[in-house]
Design an enzyme around this catalytic site. Structure first.
Site, PDB file in Angstrom:
ATOM      1  N   ASP A 125     -33.758  19.428 -47.154  1.00 19.44           N
ATOM      2  CA  ASP A 125     -34.440  18.220 -46.708  1.00 19.44           C
ATOM      3  C   ASP A 125     -35.875  18.262 -47.209  1.00 19.44           C
ATOM      4  OD1 ASP A 125     -34.201  15.769 -44.787  1.00 19.44           O
ATOM      5  OD2 ASP A 125     -36.148  16.666 -44.347  1.00 19.44           O
TER       6      ASP A 125
ATOM      7  N   HIS B  46     -37.417  14.189 -38.551  1.00 21.54           N
ATOM      8  CA  HIS B  46     -38.370  14.058 -39.653  1.00 21.54           C
ATOM      9  C   HIS B  46     -39.296  15.257 -39.803  1.00 21.54           C
ATOM     10  CE1 HIS B  46     -39.245  11.497 -42.962  1.00 21.54           C
ATOM     11  NE2 HIS B  46     -40.544  11.566 -42.759  1.00 21.54           N
TER      12      HIS B  46
ATOM     13  N   ASP C 104     -34.296  18.854 -39.717  1.00 24.15           N
ATOM     14  CA  ASP C 104     -33.326  17.981 -40.374  1.00 24.15           C
ATOM     15  C   ASP C 104     -32.312  18.785 -41.183  1.00 24.15           C
ATOM     16  OD1 ASP C 104     -34.650  15.872 -39.281  1.00 24.15           O
ATOM     17  OD2 ASP C 104     -35.320  14.985 -41.155  1.00 24.15           O
TER      18      ASP C 104
END
Length: 495
Positions: A27, A164, A169
């Protein structure tokens, strides 16, 4: 530029079992939607059975003077990045973690585009790596109102996480792929091919960010999880990325004019037309209003939050005529589901798809507690739910009580191919539970034992007849053997 990631599909009718494949969930937090720089990177390597092998995360300095992007959204400031390593300094650690594994990302085309851009700036020649998009895989395996990371995570019982932040994530994404493989039986449509990745010097410093898990969900977070995908209009990796950001901003109930402007600026810079942006905002707020009104109750808090969001997103007209109600004309149903398993996941998905709030914790607002078969009767929340007046139900009972129809698996959606392609220094994110394979049910073992005994009796009968035993006795034992074989087969087949 060669593609950075070769997109693979994970579907229910795939021909190639995952087997001993290892996955690396990645991510990025970025300065924008497109174009932009990576300002945080994380990777979590797991076995297919869910065992976490290694992790890696750090803030990334995009270069002197480069704006960090929407700090109101990702909470990363220029000052945070000044002492962070550059992407080139951590490239060796990142590729070492990815070597010999399938990359995994939620919205893989979006992540692959930024990865390709970073490789390009460094002049690094990296062969195309196999990758899987959990967003596309979830669209093919689960019927949900939308497929934001938080929504899919809720449907498979992954729990709350610091949305976020890259490491949180990545952990959730790793949980998703192993759950889809182990619990939902997804397979590869093509066999992964692992190239030999180049070696770079290991990082001499990392700058991991502290992940703060939310203390509890808000009413708006519940609503955002239930907004139907059709409300967003067109679909694509850019649109999916923007909806992810917008949903996270709305979920905490505190979206401001500044935050909304930052979101809009990022979308415009990425190429989203003003009309498309307005369509997404209108659809999002309209859907939230409809869901809030669905039980006949609009509280003062809900009206205030909806009006704040609509004003920040420049669509106040959507709430024309909205008024807080002083009395309830409906029952606020709120469901908490305990347990793991295919049936439990299916119920969570059905609750969300029906537009009902899916609780993350047991509170006085929960009206229905659903308990999976694998949850022990000593689970303290069962007794507590009774004290709070909530109905305690099994999965099948809950479907009937809530009026939920059995879900059918949606048609598989092809994964879009990208166009371009440590020890903890802070409290770790919520641990990902290893997805252990479920033991065969008792009936299946009984059926297998009966079949084995039946075959054994038939074999003994043949030997006895050849040895001169009486025909009547042999016939009797043989009939018992055939009966055991057929009866065991029927029991095993039903199991």
């Amino acid at each position: 530029m060669a593609e950075t990631v070769e997109a693979l599909e994970l579907t229910g009718d795939g021909r190639f079992a995952v087997g001993a494949t290892e996955f690396t969930a990645i991510d990025f937090v970025t300065t924008g939607l497109r174009p932009g720089h990576v300002v945080e990177v994380a990777a979590v390597r797991v076995r297919a059975d869910g065992t976490v092998l290694r992790e890696f995360s750090t803030l990334v300095n995009p270069g002197s003077g480069v704006d960090p992007g929407p700090a109101h959204v990702h909470r990363i400031t220029r000052r945070d990045l000044d002492n962070a390593p550059f992407f080139g300094e951590v490239l060796g650690d990142f590729l070492d973690l990815c070597q010999g594994s399938v990359l995994v990302a939620h919205n893989l085309p979006f992540e692959a585009e930024f990865l390709a851009a970073e490789f390009g700036r460094l002049g690094a020649r990296v062969p195309s790596m196999p990758g899987v998009c959990t967003l596309a895989a979830a669209r093919g395996a689960l019927r949900l109102p939308n497929y934001r990371l938080a929504t899919v995570a809720e449907a498979v019982g992954a729990g709350e996480f610091a949305a976020h932040t890259a490491l949180a994530d990545a952990y959730v994404c790793a949980h998703l792929v192993t759950t889809l493989v182990n619990r939902h039986g997804l397979r590869f449509t093509t066999r992964p091919v692992f190239p030999e990745l180049p070696r770079f010097a290991p990082a001499t410093r990392l700058s991991p960010r502290r992940a703060v898990v939310p203390s509890g969900g808000t009413w708006m977070a519940d609503v955002v999880d239930r907004v139907p995908e059709s409300a967003f209009g067109m679909r694509g990796s850019l649109q999916d990325a923007y909806v992810e950001l917008l949903g996270n901003a709305l979920a905490d109930r505190h979206i401001s004019d500044t935050e909304a402007r930052a979101l809009g600026a990022a979308a415009s810079a990425a190429g989203m037309a003003e009309a498309d942006l307005h369509r997404v905002h209108t659809g999002f707020v309209s859907a939230m209003r409809k869901l809030a009104e669905s039980d006949g109750v609009i509280t003062t808090e809900e009206e205030r939050d909806l009006r704040t969001a609509a004003a920040a997103l420049r669509v106040p007209e959507v709430l024309h005529g909205l008024r807080a109600t002083s009395t309830s004309s409906g029952v606020r149903r709120r469901v908490l589901v305990l347990g793991d398993g295919l049936a439990v996941d299916g119920l969570r998905a059905a609750v969300l798809d029906a537009g009902l709030p899916l609780a993350k914790k047991l509170t006085a607002s929960v009206t229905h507690l659903v308990v999976g078969e694998e949850v022990p009767s000593t689970e303290p929340r069962i007794a507590r739910a009774g004290e709070l007046g909530a109905m305690v139900l099994g999965v099948a009972e809950a479907r009937e009580a809530l009026g939920l129809t059995p879900q059918t698996r949606p048609a598989s959606v092809p994964v879009p191919v990208p166009q371009r392609p440590v020890p903890h220094a802070y409290p770790p994110p919520p641990p990902m539970r290893a997805a252990a394979a479920s033991p065969p049910p008792v009936k299946l073992w009984v059926g297998r034992v009966l079949m084995g005994l039946g075959l054994l009796l038939m074999f003994v009968t043949v030997l006895a007849l050849f040895g001169g035993a009486g025909f009547a006795a042999g016939l009797f034992v043989g009939v018992l053997g055939v009966g055991g074989l057929l009866g065991g087969w029927q029991v095993a087949e039903r199991a």
